[in-house]
Scaffold this motif. Structure first.
Motif, PDB file in Angstrom:
ATOM      1  N   VAL A   1     104.362  45.710   0.351  1.00 22.26           N
ATOM      2  CA  VAL A   1     105.488  45.605  -0.566  1.00 22.26           C
ATOM      3  C   VAL A   1     105.489  46.809  -1.490  1.00 22.26           C
ATOM      4  O   VAL A   1     104.498  47.534  -1.612  1.00 22.26           O
ATOM      5  CB  VAL A   1     105.422  44.302  -1.389  1.00 22.26           C
ATOM      6  CG1 VAL A   1     105.509  43.086  -0.488  1.00 22.26           C
ATOM      7  CG2 VAL A   1     104.142  44.249  -2.229  1.00 22.26           C
ATOM      8  N   GLY A   2     106.597  47.031  -2.142  1.00 16.04           N
ATOM      9  CA  GLY A   2     106.703  48.172  -3.043  1.00 16.04           C
ATOM     10  C   GLY A   2     107.185  49.400  -2.303  1.00 16.04           C
ATOM     11  O   GLY A   2     108.006  49.325  -1.395  1.00 16.04           O
ATOM     12  N   ALA A   3     106.642  50.546  -2.686  1.00 16.67           N
ATOM     13  CA  ALA A   3     107.028  51.821  -2.077  1.00 16.67           C
ATOM     14  C   ALA A   3     105.784  52.488  -1.501  1.00 16.67           C
ATOM     15  O   ALA A   3     105.188  53.373  -2.129  1.00 16.67           O
ATOM     16  CB  ALA A   3     107.684  52.734  -3.109  1.00 16.67           C
ATOM     17  N   PRO A   4     105.341  52.053  -0.319  1.00 12.58           N
ATOM     18  CA  PRO A   4     104.113  52.613   0.253  1.00 12.58           C
ATOM     19  C   PRO A   4     104.264  54.074   0.644  1.00 12.58           C
ATOM     20  O   PRO A   4     105.352  54.531   1.007  1.00 12.58           O
ATOM     21  CB  PRO A   4     103.881  51.738   1.492  1.00 12.58           C
ATOM     22  CG  PRO A   4     105.236  51.228   1.862  1.00 12.58           C
ATOM     23  CD  PRO A   4     105.955  51.046   0.565  1.00 12.58           C
ATOM     24  N   GLY A   5     103.152  54.809   0.554  1.00 15.88           N
ATOM     25  CA  GLY A   5     103.132  56.169   1.065  1.00 15.88           C
ATOM     26  C   GLY A   5     103.177  56.132   2.580  1.00 15.88           C
ATOM     27  O   GLY A   5     102.725  55.166   3.204  1.00 15.88           O
ATOM     28  N   GLN A   6     103.703  57.174   3.192  1.00 16.88           N
ATOM     29  CA  GLN A   6     103.869  57.184   4.638  1.00 16.88           C
ATOM     30  C   GLN A   6     103.495  58.531   5.224  1.00 16.88           C
ATOM     31  O   GLN A   6     103.638  59.570   4.580  1.00 16.88           O
ATOM     32  CB  GLN A   6     105.314  56.858   5.018  1.00 16.88           C
ATOM     33  CG  GLN A   6     105.784  55.481   4.564  1.00 16.88           C
ATOM     34  CD  GLN A   6     107.209  55.204   4.990  1.00 16.88           C
ATOM     35  OE1 GLN A   6     107.531  55.214   6.178  1.00 16.88           O
ATOM     36  NE2 GLN A   6     108.077  54.959   4.015  1.00 16.88           N
ATOM     37  N   PHE A   7     102.993  58.480   6.460  1.00 20.01           N
ATOM     38  CA  PHE A   7     102.693  59.692   7.212  1.00 20.01           C
ATOM     39  C   PHE A   7     103.030  59.440   8.673  1.00 20.01           C
ATOM     40  O   PHE A   7     102.705  58.383   9.221  1.00 20.01           O
ATOM     41  CB  PHE A   7     101.213  60.069   7.097  1.00 20.01           C
ATOM     42  CG  PHE A   7     100.804  61.192   8.016  1.00 20.01           C
ATOM     43  CD1 PHE A   7     100.971  62.511   7.624  1.00 20.01           C
ATOM     44  CD2 PHE A   7     100.284  60.927   9.283  1.00 20.01           C
ATOM     45  CE1 PHE A   7     100.604  63.550   8.473  1.00 20.01           C
ATOM     46  CE2 PHE A   7      99.917  61.960  10.135  1.00 20.01           C
ATOM     47  CZ  PHE A   7     100.082  63.277   9.728  1.00 20.01           C
ATOM     48  N   THR A   8     103.698  60.398   9.293  1.00 22.44           N
ATOM     49  CA  THR A   8     103.988  60.331  10.721  1.00 22.44           C
ATOM     50  C   THR A   8     103.615  61.667  11.344  1.00 22.44           C
ATOM     51  O   THR A   8     104.039  62.721  10.869  1.00 22.44           O
ATOM     52  CB  THR A   8     105.475  60.039  10.991  1.00 22.44           C
ATOM     53  OG1 THR A   8     105.840  58.809  10.346  1.00 22.44           O
ATOM     54  CG2 THR A   8     105.747  59.925  12.486  1.00 22.44           C
ATOM     55  N   ALA A   9     102.789  61.606  12.390  1.00 23.01           N
ATOM     56  CA  ALA A   9     102.375  62.846  13.057  1.00 23.01           C
ATOM     57  C   ALA A   9     103.585  63.519  13.685  1.00 23.01           C
ATOM     58  O   ALA A   9     104.491  62.845  14.180  1.00 23.01           O
ATOM     59  CB  ALA A   9     101.331  62.538  14.117  1.00 23.01           C
ATOM     60  N   PRO A  10     103.648  64.855  13.674  1.00 23.77           N
ATOM     61  CA  PRO A  10     104.791  65.565  14.237  1.00 23.77           C
ATOM     62  C   PRO A  10     104.967  65.331  15.728  1.00 23.77           C
ATOM     63  O   PRO A  10     106.075  65.401  16.249  1.00 23.77           O
ATOM     64  CB  PRO A  10     104.495  67.041  13.933  1.00 23.77           C
ATOM     65  CG  PRO A  10     103.026  67.095  13.666  1.00 23.77           C
ATOM     66  CD  PRO A  10     102.665  65.778  13.081  1.00 23.77           C
ATOM     67  N   THR A  11     103.869  65.047  16.431  1.00 19.41           N
ATOM     68  CA  THR A  11     103.946  64.719  17.855  1.00 19.41           C
ATOM     69  C   THR A  11     103.107  63.476  18.116  1.00 19.41           C
ATOM     70  O   THR A  11     102.170  63.173  17.380  1.00 19.41           O
ATOM     71  CB  THR A  11     103.409  65.873  18.730  1.00 19.41           C
ATOM     72  OG1 THR A  11     102.035  66.141  18.372  1.00 19.41           O
ATOM     73  CG2 THR A  11     104.236  67.129  18.546  1.00 19.41           C
ATOM     74  N   GLY A  12     103.444  62.756  19.168  1.00 17.65           N
ATOM     75  CA  GLY A  12     102.718  61.535  19.480  1.00 17.65           C
ATOM     76  C   GLY A  12     103.191  60.383  18.617  1.00 17.65           C
ATOM     77  O   GLY A  12     104.127  60.506  17.817  1.00 17.65           O
ATOM     78  N   GLY A  13     102.520  59.242  18.749  1.00 19.89           N
ATOM     79  CA  GLY A  13     102.952  58.037  18.048  1.00 19.89           C
ATOM     80  C   GLY A  13     102.062  57.621  16.907  1.00 19.89           C
ATOM     81  O   GLY A  13     102.079  56.445  16.496  1.00 19.89           O
ATOM     82  N   PHE A  14     101.279  58.545  16.343  1.00 19.08           N
ATOM     83  CA  PHE A  14     100.392  58.202  15.235  1.00 19.08           C
ATOM     84  C   PHE A  14     101.197  58.093  13.945  1.00 19.08           C
ATOM     85  O   PHE A  14     102.011  58.954  13.627  1.00 19.08           O
ATOM     86  CB  PHE A  14      99.314  59.273  15.078  1.00 19.08           C
ATOM     87  CG  PHE A  14      98.295  58.961  14.009  1.00 19.08           C
ATOM     88  CD1 PHE A  14      97.078  58.400  14.329  1.00 19.08           C
ATOM     89  CD2 PHE A  14      98.554  59.248  12.669  1.00 19.08           C
ATOM     90  CE1 PHE A  14      96.132  58.126  13.350  1.00 19.08           C
ATOM     91  CE2 PHE A  14      97.631  58.971  11.678  1.00 19.08           C
ATOM     92  CZ  PHE A  14      96.412  58.411  12.027  1.00 19.08           C
ATOM     93  N   PHE A  15     100.939  57.022  13.173  1.00 22.49           N
ATOM     94  CA  PHE A  15     101.603  56.857  11.875  1.00 22.49           C
ATOM     95  C   PHE A  15     100.647  56.169  10.911  1.00 22.49           C
ATOM     96  O   PHE A  15      99.634  55.587  11.318  1.00 22.49           O
ATOM     97  CB  PHE A  15     102.884  56.026  12.026  1.00 22.49           C
ATOM     98  CG  PHE A  15     102.643  54.588  12.418  1.00 22.49           C
ATOM     99  CD1 PHE A  15     102.546  53.597  11.454  1.00 22.49           C
ATOM    100  CD2 PHE A  15     102.491  54.225  13.763  1.00 22.49           C
ATOM    101  CE1 PHE A  15     102.315  52.275  11.811  1.00 22.49           C
ATOM    102  CE2 PHE A  15     102.262  52.910  14.128  1.00 22.49           C
ATOM    103  CZ  PHE A  15     102.176  51.934  13.158  1.00 22.49           C
ATOM    104  N   ALA A  16     100.959  56.246   9.638  1.00 21.52           N
ATOM    105  CA  ALA A  16     100.127  55.613   8.615  1.00 21.52           C
ATOM    106  C   ALA A  16     100.980  55.190   7.438  1.00 21.52           C
ATOM    107  O   ALA A  16     102.027  55.787   7.153  1.00 21.52           O
ATOM    108  CB  ALA A  16      99.028  56.568   8.152  1.00 21.52           C
TER     109      ALA A  16
END
Length: 376
Positions: free
Chosen positions: A15-30
């Motif tokens: 909930v809220g406004a979580p930080g996000q990361f998505t790798a430029p290639t592939g399906g890795f995310f956080a």
């Protein structure tokens, strides 16, 4: 989009406004909650690169993988595996460096899991394989990938070695692991430590016997291919593959490890750039029988006369209200135990070092390689 009840029950929510990361290639995310004191995006970039390296190494790229982080000051650095993902916690003082081993370890479990077993107890008995192999590779593969320096590799290795060789339960047979796993921290860490050092020794033996043509990597990649092909990866499968590499001698040594025989490693077990030395370190010793005490309402019993606990003022019959033995205390020889006890209705704080007799244990240091390569 529409999700089934099963999909909803296995979903991780923030909930809220979580930080996000998505790798430029592939399906890795956080994604992560809170405001970490370190560069979380940079750490996730490190993790994404390592995840890609794992996929190449195991010849099994994973198209989608996620990491979820959340602030938890009371239990930072813990983690839990999820479907094609895992979640971890961090505190106000957590650093990125402190999380690397845990991230490297948990991501490995996408590929490296326990042997096929029946029931939880059977799974714990087989944890020397899944957890030991993950600990072995959590430092080896990042080091090869350039994601860990030689100093970071050695720090991880030496933590494992110091915890293992100062463990008073080092000779516990593997068949006793399930019954004591959740009761005794000294037993709980054994599959991780013993297993990882066993695999290090096994790797050196395979390399030596094959004159450098094969290694543990070849055995593991072939073994995991069996599972991907739909064939069970059981203890018998492991024994078959092990015998192909080292014959009956390999089986004998493996069974000795399971019986509790301590692992002895040659100085050059980790390549030409690292050599073994011995250093004095105190055996992990809480100073009282904390297993029996925990089973009896946390009433202290079995206090050892002359132990650090006794010298600090702990007494049989004290009721432990807070604190006690833990994996982190056992891992860090500098850690101090803080017990809040009650004696005759009066609260007392006891603080001491959970270390006993001095032992000479192996640690590894860096040396210059005359061969010009520090490859593992």
């Amino acid at each position: 989009m529409d999700l089934t009840a099963e999909e909803l029950s296995s979903t991780y929510y923030m909930v809220g406004a979580p930080g996000q990361f998505t790798a430029p290639t592939g399906g890795f995310f956080a994604g992560w909650q809170g405001r970490p004191a370190f560069d979380m995006a940079g750490l996730m970039r490190w993790s994404a690169n390592l995840h890609g390296y794992y996929g190449t190494f195991f010849r099994d790229p994973k198209p989608v993988f996620g990491i979820f982080g959340r602030s938890n000051p009371s239990n930072p650095g813990s983690g839990v595996g999820l479907t094609n993902s895992f979640a971890f916690t961090f505190g106000d003082t957590t650093t990125a460096a402190e999380l690397k081993s845990m991230l490297a370890h948990e991501m490995l479990h996408v590929w490296v899991s326990s042997l096929d077993t029946v029931g939880d107890e059977d799974s714990l008995a087989g944890s020397w394989f899944g957890e030991g192999l993950a600990v072995y590779y959590q430092r080896t593969l990042p080091y090869r990938a350039g994601a860990l320096s030689a100093d970071e590799f050695l720090a991880d290795l030496n933590r494992t070695a110091s915890r293992y060789y100062t463990d008073s339960m080092i000779a516990t047979p593997n068949d006793r692991i399930p019954g004591a796993f959740w009761k005794d921290t000294r037993v709980r860490v054994l599959p991780y430590d013993r297993g990882s050092l066993y695999f290090a020794k096994l790797n050196a033996q395979i390399v030596r016997k094959s004159a450098g043509r094969r290694s543990l990597d070849d055995l593991v990649v072939s073994l995991l291919a069996e599972r991907r092909a739909g064939r069970p990866m059981t203890i018998d499968t492991w024994a078959t593959f092990l015998r192909r590499e080292l014959g009956d001698a390999g089986i004998t040594e493996w069974r000795a490890m399971l019986a509790g025989q301590p692992i002895e490693l040659a100085s050059d077990s980790f390549g030409p750039c690292f050599v073994k030395k011995t250093v004095p370190l105190g055996e992990f010793d809480m100073g009282y029988d904390f297993v029996a005490s925990n089973a009896n309402g946390r009433i202290v019993q079995g206090l050892k006369p002359g132990s650090n606990a006794a010298l600090a003022g702990l007494r049989n019959g004290d009721v432990v209200k807070k604190g006690g033995a833990g994996d982190a205390t056992q891992e860090d020889p500098r850690a101090m135990v803080m017990l809040q006890v009650e004696r005759a209705g009066r609260p007392i704080t006891i603080r001491y070092s959970a270390r006993g007799r001095s032992l000479l244990i192996p640690q590894w240091i860096t040396v210059h390689s005359r061969k010009g390569s520090c490859a593992l």
